[in-house]
Design an enzyme around this catalytic site. Structure first.
Site, PDB file in Angstrom:
ATOM      1  N   ARG A  26      36.583  53.497  54.164  1.00 59.39           N
ATOM      2  CA  ARG A  26      36.074  53.447  52.996  1.00 59.39           C
ATOM      3  C   ARG A  26      35.179  52.270  52.621  1.00 59.39           C
ATOM      4  NH1 ARG A  26      37.943  50.187  47.909  1.00 59.39           N
ATOM      5  NH2 ARG A  26      36.555  50.799  46.209  1.00 59.39           N
ATOM      6  N   ARG A  63      30.896  45.651  35.163  1.00 63.54           N
ATOM      7  CA  ARG A  63      31.665  44.421  36.271  1.00 63.54           C
ATOM      8  C   ARG A  63      31.195  43.091  35.801  1.00 63.54           C
ATOM      9  NH1 ARG A  63      33.961  45.670  41.369  1.00 63.54           N
ATOM     10  NH2 ARG A  63      34.143  47.948  41.560  1.00 63.54           N
ATOM     11  N   LYS A 209      35.872  60.437  41.379  1.00 63.43           N
ATOM     12  CA  LYS A 209      37.211  59.316  41.016  1.00 63.43           C
ATOM     13  C   LYS A 209      37.613  59.358  39.657  1.00 63.43           C
ATOM     14  CE  LYS A 209      36.595  54.974  42.646  1.00 63.43           C
ATOM     15  NZ  LYS A 209      36.146  53.872  43.147  1.00 63.43           N
ATOM     16  N   THR A 267      44.975  52.430  45.387  1.00 65.30           N
ATOM     17  CA  THR A 267      45.239  51.207  44.593  1.00 65.30           C
ATOM     18  C   THR A 267      46.434  50.717  44.624  1.00 65.30           C
ATOM     19  OG1 THR A 267      43.564  51.771  43.027  1.00 65.30           O
ATOM     20  CG2 THR A 267      44.792  49.924  42.477  1.00 65.30           C
TER      21      THR A 267
END
Length: 333
Positions: A26, A63, A209, A267
Protein backbone atom coordinates in the site's frame (compact mmCIF):
# COMPACT_ATOMS: atom_id res chain seq x y z
CA UNK A 1 -0.51 -6.17 2.51
CA UNK A 2 2.11 -3.83 3.96
CA UNK A 3 2.31 -0.05 3.84
CA UNK A 4 5.67 1.14 2.54
CA UNK A 5 6.77 4.73 3.10
CA UNK A 6 8.65 6.66 0.45
CA UNK A 7 11.86 6.86 2.49
CA UNK A 8 11.79 3.10 3.17
CA UNK A 9 10.98 2.04 -0.37
CA UNK A 10 14.32 0.50 -1.29
CA UNK A 11 14.87 -2.75 -3.11
CA UNK A 12 16.36 -4.35 0.01
CA UNK A 13 13.44 -3.33 2.23
CA UNK A 14 10.77 -4.52 -0.20
CA UNK A 15 12.66 -7.79 -0.72
CA UNK A 16 12.76 -8.40 3.05
CA UNK A 17 9.00 -7.96 3.34
CA UNK A 18 8.45 -10.15 0.29
CA UNK A 19 10.51 -12.96 1.84
CA UNK A 20 8.46 -12.67 5.02
CA UNK A 21 5.25 -13.23 3.08
CA UNK A 22 4.03 -9.86 1.85
CA UNK A 23 1.97 -10.23 -1.34
CA UNK A 24 0.87 -6.61 -1.85
CA UNK A 25 1.96 -3.07 -1.01
CA UNK A 26 0.00 0.00 0.00
CA UNK A 27 1.17 3.51 -0.89
CA UNK A 28 -0.36 6.29 1.20
CA UNK A 29 -0.68 9.17 -1.26
CA UNK A 30 -1.36 11.68 1.53
CA UNK A 31 2.41 11.72 2.09
CA UNK A 32 3.85 11.51 -1.45
CA UNK A 33 3.72 13.31 -4.79
CA UNK A 34 3.39 11.85 -8.32
CA UNK A 35 7.16 11.53 -8.80
CA UNK A 36 7.47 9.55 -5.56
CA UNK A 37 4.59 7.30 -6.61
CA UNK A 38 6.36 6.52 -9.88
CA UNK A 39 9.64 5.77 -8.10
CA UNK A 40 7.99 3.54 -5.53
CA UNK A 41 6.04 1.49 -8.05
CA UNK A 42 9.19 1.06 -10.15
CA UNK A 43 11.09 -0.32 -7.13
CA UNK A 44 8.24 -2.65 -6.14
CA UNK A 45 7.79 -3.99 -9.68
CA UNK A 46 11.54 -4.50 -9.99
CA UNK A 47 11.54 -6.73 -6.90
CA UNK A 48 8.63 -8.84 -8.14
CA UNK A 49 6.05 -7.92 -10.81
CA UNK A 50 3.57 -10.21 -9.03
CA UNK A 51 3.38 -7.88 -6.00
CA UNK A 52 0.06 -6.07 -6.22
CA UNK A 53 0.08 -2.35 -5.46
CA UNK A 54 -2.69 -0.32 -3.86
CA UNK A 55 -2.68 3.45 -3.49
CA UNK A 56 -5.16 5.20 -1.28
CA UNK A 57 -6.22 8.74 -2.03
CA UNK A 58 -6.45 11.66 0.35
CA UNK A 59 -10.14 12.07 -0.41
CA UNK A 60 -12.38 14.63 1.33
CA UNK A 61 -10.47 14.43 4.58
CA UNK A 62 -9.01 17.04 6.88
CA UNK A 63 -5.36 16.83 7.95
CA UNK A 64 -2.81 18.91 9.77
CA UNK A 65 0.02 20.41 7.74
CA UNK A 66 3.71 19.60 7.48
CA UNK A 67 6.18 20.11 10.31
CA UNK A 68 9.42 22.08 10.14
CA UNK A 69 11.79 20.23 7.73
CA UNK A 70 13.89 17.73 9.66
CA UNK A 71 11.39 17.47 12.52
CA UNK A 72 9.63 14.11 12.78
CA UNK A 73 7.13 14.87 15.57
CA UNK A 74 6.10 17.66 17.92
CA UNK A 75 4.98 16.97 21.48
CA UNK A 76 1.54 18.14 22.54
CA UNK A 77 1.43 17.86 26.31
CA UNK A 78 -1.82 17.51 28.24
CA UNK A 79 -2.89 20.85 29.70
CA UNK A 80 -1.11 22.99 27.12
CA UNK A 81 -3.12 25.52 25.11
CA UNK A 82 -2.42 25.72 21.38
CA UNK A 83 -3.57 27.91 18.52
CA UNK A 84 -5.55 26.08 15.81
CA UNK A 85 -6.41 27.64 12.46
CA UNK A 86 -6.82 26.93 8.77
CA UNK A 87 -3.54 27.48 6.93
CA UNK A 88 -2.96 24.92 4.14
CA UNK A 89 0.60 26.17 3.59
CA UNK A 90 1.44 26.68 7.26
CA UNK A 91 3.86 24.78 9.47
CA UNK A 92 2.49 22.89 12.45
CA UNK A 93 4.37 23.16 15.75
CA UNK A 94 3.82 22.39 19.42
CA UNK A 95 2.21 25.84 19.85
CA UNK A 96 0.34 26.23 16.56
CA UNK A 97 -1.61 23.58 14.68
CA UNK A 98 -2.29 24.44 11.06
CA UNK A 99 -5.14 22.71 9.25
CA UNK A 100 -4.85 21.95 5.53
CA UNK A 101 -8.36 23.13 4.57
CA UNK A 102 -9.88 26.58 4.57
CA UNK A 103 -12.31 28.11 7.05
CA UNK A 104 -12.37 25.27 9.57
CA UNK A 105 -12.24 27.63 12.56
CA UNK A 106 -15.47 29.29 11.41
CA UNK A 107 -17.35 26.09 12.24
CA UNK A 108 -15.90 25.56 15.71
CA UNK A 109 -17.36 26.60 19.06
CA UNK A 110 -16.09 26.45 22.63
CA UNK A 111 -16.45 22.91 23.94
CA UNK A 112 -15.95 21.23 20.56
CA UNK A 113 -13.47 18.33 20.58
CA UNK A 114 -10.69 18.04 18.01
CA UNK A 115 -9.28 14.54 17.49
CA UNK A 116 -5.88 14.26 15.79
CA UNK A 117 -4.07 11.25 14.33
CA UNK A 118 -6.93 8.74 14.51
CA UNK A 119 -7.97 10.17 17.91
CA UNK A 120 -4.59 9.43 19.50
CA UNK A 121 -4.48 13.12 20.53
CA UNK A 122 -7.49 15.13 21.73
CA UNK A 123 -8.03 18.86 22.19
CA UNK A 124 -10.96 20.89 23.49
CA UNK A 125 -11.77 24.30 22.02
CA UNK A 126 -11.66 26.90 24.80
CA UNK A 127 -11.87 30.24 22.95
CA UNK A 128 -13.02 31.30 19.48
CA UNK A 129 -11.08 34.28 18.16
CA UNK A 130 -10.93 36.14 14.87
CA UNK A 131 -9.35 33.73 12.36
CA UNK A 132 -8.35 31.05 14.87
CA UNK A 133 -9.38 29.13 17.98
CA UNK A 134 -7.52 28.25 21.15
CA UNK A 135 -7.69 24.65 22.31
CA UNK A 136 -6.47 22.83 25.41
CA UNK A 137 -4.74 19.49 24.95
CA UNK A 138 -6.79 16.93 26.90
CA UNK A 139 -4.97 13.84 25.64
CA UNK A 140 -1.38 14.48 24.70
CA UNK A 141 1.05 12.72 22.45
CA UNK A 142 3.56 13.00 19.64
CA UNK A 143 2.06 14.56 16.50
CA UNK A 144 3.63 13.82 13.15
CA UNK A 145 3.16 15.61 9.85
CA UNK A 146 -0.13 15.60 7.93
CA UNK A 147 -2.19 13.69 10.50
CA UNK A 148 -5.96 13.27 10.35
CA UNK A 149 -8.35 15.70 12.04
CA UNK A 150 -11.88 14.84 13.17
CA UNK A 151 -14.46 17.03 14.90
CA UNK A 152 -17.20 14.72 16.21
CA UNK A 153 -20.71 16.12 16.05
CA UNK A 154 -19.76 19.21 14.05
CA UNK A 155 -20.95 19.78 10.50
CA UNK A 156 -17.88 20.89 8.61
CA UNK A 157 -17.64 22.67 5.25
CA UNK A 158 -18.28 20.30 2.32
CA UNK A 159 -15.16 19.09 0.56
CA UNK A 160 -14.91 17.79 -3.03
CA UNK A 161 -14.84 14.00 -3.39
CA UNK A 162 -11.63 14.21 -5.45
CA UNK A 163 -9.07 16.94 -4.83
CA UNK A 164 -6.62 18.29 -7.41
CA UNK A 165 -3.88 16.45 -5.50
CA UNK A 166 -5.83 13.20 -5.84
CA UNK A 167 -6.26 13.73 -9.57
CA UNK A 168 -2.53 14.18 -10.07
CA UNK A 169 -1.68 11.13 -7.97
CA UNK A 170 -4.31 8.95 -9.64
CA UNK A 171 -2.96 9.97 -13.05
CA UNK A 172 0.56 8.94 -12.00
CA UNK A 173 -0.66 5.65 -10.53
CA UNK A 174 -2.68 4.90 -13.64
CA UNK A 175 0.35 5.63 -15.83
CA UNK A 176 2.35 3.07 -13.81
CA UNK A 177 -0.28 0.36 -14.09
CA UNK A 178 -1.28 0.26 -10.43
CA UNK A 179 -3.58 -2.60 -9.41
CA UNK A 180 -5.90 -0.98 -6.88
CA UNK A 181 -7.00 2.44 -5.69
CA UNK A 182 -8.72 2.90 -2.32
CA UNK A 183 -10.65 6.15 -2.10
CA UNK A 184 -10.65 7.76 1.34
CA UNK A 185 -13.67 9.09 3.21
CA UNK A 186 -16.22 7.87 0.70
CA UNK A 187 -19.62 9.30 1.61
CA UNK A 188 -21.89 8.15 -1.20
CA UNK A 189 -22.14 6.40 -4.57
CA UNK A 190 -21.37 9.74 -6.22
CA UNK A 191 -17.97 9.85 -4.51
CA UNK A 192 -17.15 6.38 -5.87
CA UNK A 193 -18.24 7.33 -9.38
CA UNK A 194 -16.07 10.47 -9.27
CA UNK A 195 -13.00 8.25 -8.98
CA UNK A 196 -14.36 5.62 -11.38
CA UNK A 197 -14.37 8.26 -14.13
CA UNK A 198 -10.63 8.83 -13.63
CA UNK A 199 -9.71 5.14 -14.08
CA UNK A 200 -12.18 4.32 -16.84
CA UNK A 201 -10.69 2.01 -19.46
CA UNK A 202 -8.19 0.40 -17.06
CA UNK A 203 -8.19 -2.80 -15.03
CA UNK A 204 -7.68 -0.86 -11.77
CA UNK A 205 -9.87 -2.14 -8.94
CA UNK A 206 -11.64 0.58 -6.96
CA UNK A 207 -12.00 0.09 -3.20
CA UNK A 208 -14.08 2.42 -1.04
CA UNK A 209 -12.74 3.20 2.42
CA UNK A 210 -15.39 2.91 5.11
CA UNK A 211 -14.33 5.42 7.75
CA UNK A 212 -17.06 8.02 8.28
CA UNK A 213 -20.70 8.16 9.40
CA UNK A 214 -21.98 9.01 5.92
CA UNK A 215 -20.42 5.83 4.54
CA UNK A 216 -22.32 3.76 7.09
CA UNK A 217 -25.57 5.52 6.23
CA UNK A 218 -25.05 4.86 2.51
CA UNK A 219 -23.27 1.51 2.79
CA UNK A 220 -25.48 -0.48 0.39
CA UNK A 221 -25.11 1.98 -2.49
CA UNK A 222 -21.36 2.31 -1.88
CA UNK A 223 -20.91 -1.46 -1.96
CA UNK A 224 -22.88 -1.70 -5.20
CA UNK A 225 -20.65 0.92 -6.86
CA UNK A 226 -17.32 -0.50 -5.63
CA UNK A 227 -15.04 -3.39 -6.55
CA UNK A 228 -14.28 -3.83 -2.84
CA UNK A 229 -14.23 -1.94 0.44
CA UNK A 230 -11.52 -1.13 2.97
CA UNK A 231 -12.61 -0.97 6.61
CA UNK A 232 -10.34 1.78 7.94
CA UNK A 233 -10.71 1.43 11.68
CA UNK A 234 -8.44 4.36 12.54
CA UNK A 235 -10.53 7.23 11.25
CA UNK A 236 -13.72 5.24 11.82
CA UNK A 237 -12.86 5.15 15.52
CA UNK A 238 -12.67 8.95 15.61
CA UNK A 239 -16.02 9.33 13.84
CA UNK A 240 -18.07 6.93 15.99
CA UNK A 241 -17.84 5.66 19.55
CA UNK A 242 -14.79 3.41 19.78
CA UNK A 243 -16.75 0.55 21.35
CA UNK A 244 -19.01 0.42 18.26
CA UNK A 245 -16.13 -0.29 15.87
CA UNK A 246 -16.08 -4.12 16.30
CA UNK A 247 -19.83 -4.35 15.61
CA UNK A 248 -19.49 -2.07 12.58
CA UNK A 249 -16.61 -4.20 11.29
CA UNK A 250 -18.79 -7.30 11.60
CA UNK A 251 -21.72 -5.56 9.88
CA UNK A 252 -19.64 -4.38 6.91
CA UNK A 253 -18.00 -7.80 6.60
CA UNK A 254 -21.43 -9.46 6.52
CA UNK A 255 -22.65 -7.07 3.81
CA UNK A 256 -19.57 -7.83 1.72
CA UNK A 257 -20.00 -11.59 2.09
CA UNK A 258 -23.63 -11.30 1.03
CA UNK A 259 -22.62 -9.40 -2.11
CA UNK A 260 -19.51 -11.50 -2.81
CA UNK A 261 -17.37 -8.36 -2.51
CA UNK A 262 -13.77 -8.51 -1.20
CA UNK A 263 -12.88 -6.38 1.77
CA UNK A 264 -9.61 -5.23 3.34
CA UNK A 265 -9.20 -4.64 7.06
CA UNK A 266 -6.68 -2.10 8.35
CA UNK A 267 -5.34 -0.14 11.33
CA UNK A 268 -3.57 -1.20 14.52
CA UNK A 269 -3.54 -4.88 13.59
CA UNK A 270 -0.12 -5.33 15.20
CA UNK A 271 0.18 -1.91 16.77
CA UNK A 272 2.23 -3.06 19.77
CA UNK A 273 4.92 -4.22 17.34
CA UNK A 274 5.63 -0.64 16.37
CA UNK A 275 8.15 -0.83 19.21
CA UNK A 276 8.11 -4.45 20.43
CA UNK A 277 9.39 -7.62 18.69
CA UNK A 278 6.34 -9.72 19.62
CA UNK A 279 2.59 -9.00 19.42
CA UNK A 280 -0.05 -9.30 22.10
CA UNK A 281 -2.27 -12.39 22.06
CA UNK A 282 -5.25 -10.10 21.54
CA UNK A 283 -3.71 -8.79 18.31
CA UNK A 284 -3.32 -12.32 17.00
CA UNK A 285 -6.96 -13.00 17.85
CA UNK A 286 -7.89 -9.84 15.92
CA UNK A 287 -6.16 -11.27 12.83
CA UNK A 288 -7.93 -14.61 13.26
CA UNK A 289 -11.31 -12.88 13.63
CA UNK A 290 -10.77 -10.98 10.37
CA UNK A 291 -9.94 -14.23 8.58
CA UNK A 292 -13.12 -15.85 9.92
CA UNK A 293 -15.13 -12.81 8.88
CA UNK A 294 -13.93 -13.33 5.31
CA UNK A 295 -11.37 -10.56 4.84
CA UNK A 296 -9.55 -10.92 1.53
CA UNK A 297 -6.59 -8.87 2.76
CA UNK A 298 -5.21 -7.59 6.07
CA UNK A 299 -3.33 -4.32 5.78
CA UNK A 300 -0.41 -3.33 7.99
CA UNK A 301 -0.06 0.45 8.23
CA UNK A 302 2.34 2.10 10.67
CA UNK A 303 3.79 -1.28 11.60
CA UNK A 304 5.70 -1.45 8.32
CA UNK A 305 5.70 2.23 7.34
CA UNK A 306 7.41 3.44 10.52
CA UNK A 307 7.66 0.55 12.98
CA UNK A 308 10.87 -1.00 14.30
CA UNK A 309 10.04 -4.60 13.31
CA UNK A 310 8.43 -4.48 9.85
CA UNK A 311 9.68 -7.85 8.62
CA UNK A 312 8.63 -9.61 11.83
CA UNK A 313 5.17 -8.03 11.55
CA UNK A 314 4.67 -9.46 8.07
CA UNK A 315 5.89 -12.91 9.08
CA UNK A 316 3.77 -13.08 12.23
CA UNK A 317 0.65 -11.95 10.37
CA UNK A 318 1.29 -14.50 7.60
CA UNK A 319 1.77 -17.33 10.09
CA UNK A 320 -1.37 -16.37 12.00
CA UNK A 321 -3.46 -16.25 8.82
CA UNK A 322 -2.11 -19.63 7.71
CA UNK A 323 -2.80 -21.24 11.09
CA UNK A 324 -6.33 -19.87 11.17
CA UNK A 325 -7.10 -21.04 7.64
CA UNK A 326 -5.61 -24.46 8.38
CA UNK A 327 -7.81 -24.85 11.45
CA UNK A 328 -10.91 -23.77 9.50
CA UNK A 329 -10.14 -26.32 6.76
CA UNK A 330 -8.92 -29.30 8.79
CA UNK A 331 -9.68 -28.68 12.44
CA UNK A 332 -6.01 -29.02 13.31
CA UNK A 333 -3.88 -26.46 15.11
Amino acid sequence: MATVADDRCTRGFVESLRRAGMDSVRINSAHVDPDAIRRMIEVIRDVDPAIRVLMDTKGPEIRTTALTPGVDVVMLNAGNVVKVHSAPGGITSAREICIAVGELEQHLRAGNELLLDDAAIALEVTDVCEGYVLARVTRGGALGARKTVAVPGVELPPLPAVSDRDRRNIAAARECGIDMIAHSFVRSRADVESVRELIEGTAIELYSKIECCEALQNLDEIIEASDGVLIARGDLGSQVDLWRVPAIQDHVALKCREKGLPFILSTQILDSMMARPLPTRAELSDIALAVRQGASTLLLTGETARGEYPEACVEIMRRTIEATERYAATGTF
